[in-house]
Design a protein around this motif. Structure first.
Motif, PDB file in Angstrom:
ATOM      1  N   SER A 224       0.830  -1.193   0.000  1.00  0.00           N
ATOM      2  CA  SER A 224       0.000   0.000   0.000  1.00  0.00           C
ATOM      3  C   SER A 224       0.871   1.253   0.000  1.00  0.00           C
ATOM      4  O   SER A 224       2.060   1.200   0.269  1.00  0.00           O
ATOM      5  N   ASN A 225       0.248   2.354  -0.285  1.00  0.00           N
ATOM      6  CA  ASN A 225       0.993   3.619  -0.296  1.00  0.00           C
ATOM      7  C   ASN A 225       1.149   4.132   1.128  1.00  0.00           C
ATOM      8  O   ASN A 225       0.226   4.662   1.713  1.00  0.00           O
ATOM      9  N   GLY A 234      14.375   9.020   4.374  1.00  0.00           N
ATOM     10  CA  GLY A 234      13.363   8.334   3.572  1.00  0.00           C
ATOM     11  C   GLY A 234      12.627   7.262   4.344  1.00  0.00           C
ATOM     12  O   GLY A 234      12.087   6.327   3.768  1.00  0.00           O
ATOM     13  N   ILE A 235      12.602   7.379   5.687  1.00  0.00           N
ATOM     14  CA  ILE A 235      11.973   6.357   6.529  1.00  0.00           C
ATOM     15  C   ILE A 235      10.457   6.488   6.478  1.00  0.00           C
ATOM     16  O   ILE A 235       9.911   7.583   6.579  1.00  0.00           O
ATOM     17  N   CYS A 236       9.756   5.374   6.307  1.00  0.00           N
ATOM     18  CA  CYS A 236       8.300   5.360   6.346  1.00  0.00           C
ATOM     19  C   CYS A 236       7.839   4.430   7.463  1.00  0.00           C
ATOM     20  O   CYS A 236       8.466   3.407   7.733  1.00  0.00           O
ATOM     21  N   LYS A 237       6.748   4.798   8.099  1.00  0.00           N
ATOM     22  CA  LYS A 237       6.317   4.076   9.295  1.00  0.00           C
ATOM     23  C   LYS A 237       5.354   2.946   8.946  1.00  0.00           C
ATOM     24  O   LYS A 237       4.417   3.117   8.191  1.00  0.00           O
ATOM     25  N   ASP A 298      21.785  -2.681  15.605  1.00  0.00           N
ATOM     26  CA  ASP A 298      21.859  -2.840  14.153  1.00  0.00           C
ATOM     27  C   ASP A 298      20.515  -3.289  13.586  1.00  0.00           C
ATOM     28  O   ASP A 298      20.069  -2.801  12.538  1.00  0.00           O
ATOM     29  N   LEU A 299      19.849  -4.209  14.284  1.00  0.00           N
ATOM     30  CA  LEU A 299      18.536  -4.675  13.842  1.00  0.00           C
ATOM     31  C   LEU A 299      17.525  -3.533  13.873  1.00  0.00           C
ATOM     32  O   LEU A 299      16.711  -3.389  12.950  1.00  0.00           O
ATOM     33  N   ALA A 300      17.571  -2.712  14.922  1.00  0.00           N
ATOM     34  CA  ALA A 300      16.681  -1.546  14.996  1.00  0.00           C
ATOM     35  C   ALA A 300      16.911  -0.626  13.807  1.00  0.00           C
ATOM     36  O   ALA A 300      15.954  -0.123  13.187  1.00  0.00           O
ATOM     37  N   THR A 301      18.181  -0.407  13.459  1.00  0.00           N
ATOM     38  CA  THR A 301      18.519   0.444  12.315  1.00  0.00           C
ATOM     39  C   THR A 301      17.914  -0.098  11.032  1.00  0.00           C
ATOM     40  O   THR A 301      17.320   0.637  10.239  1.00  0.00           O
ATOM     41  N   ARG A 302      18.047  -1.414  10.823  1.00  0.00           N
ATOM     42  CA  ARG A 302      17.511  -2.015   9.603  1.00  0.00           C
ATOM     43  C   ARG A 302      15.985  -1.977   9.569  1.00  0.00           C
ATOM     44  O   ARG A 302      15.381  -1.822   8.504  1.00  0.00           O
ATOM     45  N   CYS A 303      15.338  -2.124  10.746  1.00  0.00           N
ATOM     46  CA  CYS A 303      13.877  -1.997  10.800  1.00  0.00           C
ATOM     47  C   CYS A 303      13.436  -0.612  10.342  1.00  0.00           C
ATOM     48  O   CYS A 303      12.462  -0.461   9.594  1.00  0.00           O
ATOM     49  N   LEU A 304      14.149   0.414  10.794  1.00  0.00           N
ATOM     50  CA  LEU A 304      13.782   1.787  10.471  1.00  0.00           C
ATOM     51  C   LEU A 304      14.021   2.102   8.996  1.00  0.00           C
ATOM     52  O   LEU A 304      13.244   2.827   8.372  1.00  0.00           O
ATOM     53  N   LEU A 305      15.081   1.549   8.437  1.00  0.00           N
ATOM     54  CA  LEU A 305      15.472   1.917   7.075  1.00  0.00           C
ATOM     55  C   LEU A 305      14.858   1.030   5.998  1.00  0.00           C
ATOM     56  O   LEU A 305      14.535   1.513   4.914  1.00  0.00           O
ATOM     57  N   PHE A 306      14.720  -0.276   6.301  1.00  0.00           N
ATOM     58  CA  PHE A 306      14.392  -1.218   5.242  1.00  0.00           C
ATOM     59  C   PHE A 306      13.078  -1.962   5.455  1.00  0.00           C
ATOM     60  O   PHE A 306      12.748  -2.864   4.680  1.00  0.00           O
ATOM     61  N   GLY A 307      12.315  -1.614   6.487  1.00  0.00           N
ATOM     62  CA  GLY A 307      11.097  -2.357   6.774  1.00  0.00           C
ATOM     63  C   GLY A 307       9.975  -2.123   5.797  1.00  0.00           C
ATOM     64  O   GLY A 307       9.314  -3.054   5.349  1.00  0.00           O
ATOM     65  N   ASP A 309       9.738  -1.183   2.634  1.00  0.00           N
ATOM     66  CA  ASP A 309       9.772  -1.605   1.234  1.00  0.00           C
ATOM     67  C   ASP A 309       9.894  -3.118   1.082  1.00  0.00           C
ATOM     68  O   ASP A 309      10.091  -3.630  -0.019  1.00  0.00           O
ATOM     69  N   GLY A 310       9.771  -3.858   2.191  1.00  0.00           N
ATOM     70  CA  GLY A 310       9.775  -5.308   2.120  1.00  0.00           C
ATOM     71  C   GLY A 310      11.148  -5.943   2.160  1.00  0.00           C
ATOM     72  O   GLY A 310      11.267  -7.172   2.178  1.00  0.00           O
TER      73      GLY A 310
END
Length: 362
Positions: A224-225, A234-237, A298-307, A309-310
């Protein structure tokens, strides 16, 4: 032929009047407390789904339970509404989520309450019922006796014991576990939309019970958008993003970080210890535990940045957290509940707990 036309002209108005009389009777008939269906509850022409067997609470009952929604009973407040702790007349402890719900949102909210009421997971707080009265929309959850994760992390409301590292790690793993269960073992996937430490209730043994689902305007699924809720980098929640924020709060012991973006800057600059909870005494911890804390950051960082967009899904988060928690157990570092019991509600998560590295992600 003329007679038939004349009769039709008479029957039409009679049927309309009869329908109005029936509708007036239904709207005026008194409702009864307890279980309800479409014949019992009407609110501004909105009907409760007949299949929904959730209890209907009265506003007076919930006002008494929460001491008139007193400030001292407040567990959380945000854009979705406010959660209050309360005690019913029979002594049952409850949490009342007072939603900011417009009339146009009510059908959606009731539909989602019905769905959530049918989901059973040991790490979900049970929805006991709701209240739709005098313009108020309230959801009633079971409330455990050991407060919220927020209270324990921040030592608020007189909490005497701070959470040790293993307890925090286990709470993180259980939280990600139930979110993955909702995402991957329900069709369509169920998203929380409002994950916060104040929405995570803790049992006496510090087992997680999540509550406080974001039920307003939450018809978003993967793909979804979600670009409306973007921040720096560019972080999206979404739920994975919120899990990243929660992990930062777990390692920092605070939800008062200036922003997740600033925390990311500290981590990227190698100043990890600057955001650590002083209670955890990072510099005094053995090397393996320092490594675990760094992995969580590190996992928190990846959740924020890469969550969003899948590239990182909740199943990936669970795999890492469960693997780390299981390693701690198997190594005899700290005692805790068996993971096979902790994640017993989901066949998918049972497989993760038994073999974290051999899991085939759907």
């Amino acid at each position: 032929m003329a007679s038939l036309t004349q009769n039709a002209g008479i029957i039409g108005p009679v049927l309309i009047v009869a329908s109005l009389v029936v509708l007036f009777y239904l709207l005026k008939r008194p409702t009864k407390p307890g279980m309800f269906d479409t014949e019992q509850a009407y609110y501004q022409n909105i009907t409760i789904p007949k299949a929904c067997k959730t209890r209907l609470f009265s506003l007076h009952e919930l006002e008494e339970a929460t001491k008139g929604f007193e400030e001292g009973q407040k567990l959380m407040h945000d854009n979705n509404g406010t959660i209050f702790a309360g005690v019913l007349g029979d002594g049952s402890h409850i949490a009342v989520h007072k939603l900011k719900c417009e009339k146009n949102d009510l059908i959606q909210v009731l539909s989602q309450i019905e769905v959530l009421s049918s989901v059973v997971h040991r790490n979900m707080a049970r929805i006991l019922g709701c209240c739709i009265e005098s313009g108020n929309t309230l959801v009633v959850y079971e409330y455990t006796s050991n407060g919220t994760l927020e209270e324990h992390l921040h030592q608020s409301k007189g909490q005497q014991l701070r959470l040790d590292w293993y307890s925090r790690l286990t709470i993180a793993a259980q939280t990600a576990s139930v979110l993955a269960f909702l995402h991957y073992e329900n069709n369509p996937p169920i998203l929380h939309h409002n994950l916060k430490s104040a929405c995570i209730f803790l049992d006496d043994d510090y087992s997680v019970k999540i509550a406080g689902f974001g039920l307003i305007n939450s018809n978003f699924y993967y793909g979804s958008n979600l670009q409306k809720n973007c921040e720096g980098f560019g972080i999206c929640k979404n739920d994975v993003y919120d899990m990243g924020v929660l992990l930062l709060e777990i390692i920092s012991g605070s939800n008062q970080l200036d922003s997740p973006t600033l925390a990311l800057q500290h981590i990227r600059a190698g100043k990890f210890e600057e955001i650590m909870d002083p209670f955890l005494c990072y510099d005094e911890q053995p090397h393996y535990r320092q490594e675990q804390m760094q992995i969580i950051a590190d996992l928190a960082t990846r959740c924020l940045l890469f969550g969003v967009d899948g590239r990182l899904g909740m199943i990936d988060v669970v795999r890492e957290l469960v693997h780390m928690t299981k390693e701690s157990l198997d190594g005899g570092i700290m005692k805790g509940p068996a993971l096979e019991e902790t994640f017993s509600n989901s066949s998918l998560l049972q497989m993760i707990s038994m073999s974290p590295d051999s899991m085939s992600v759907p």
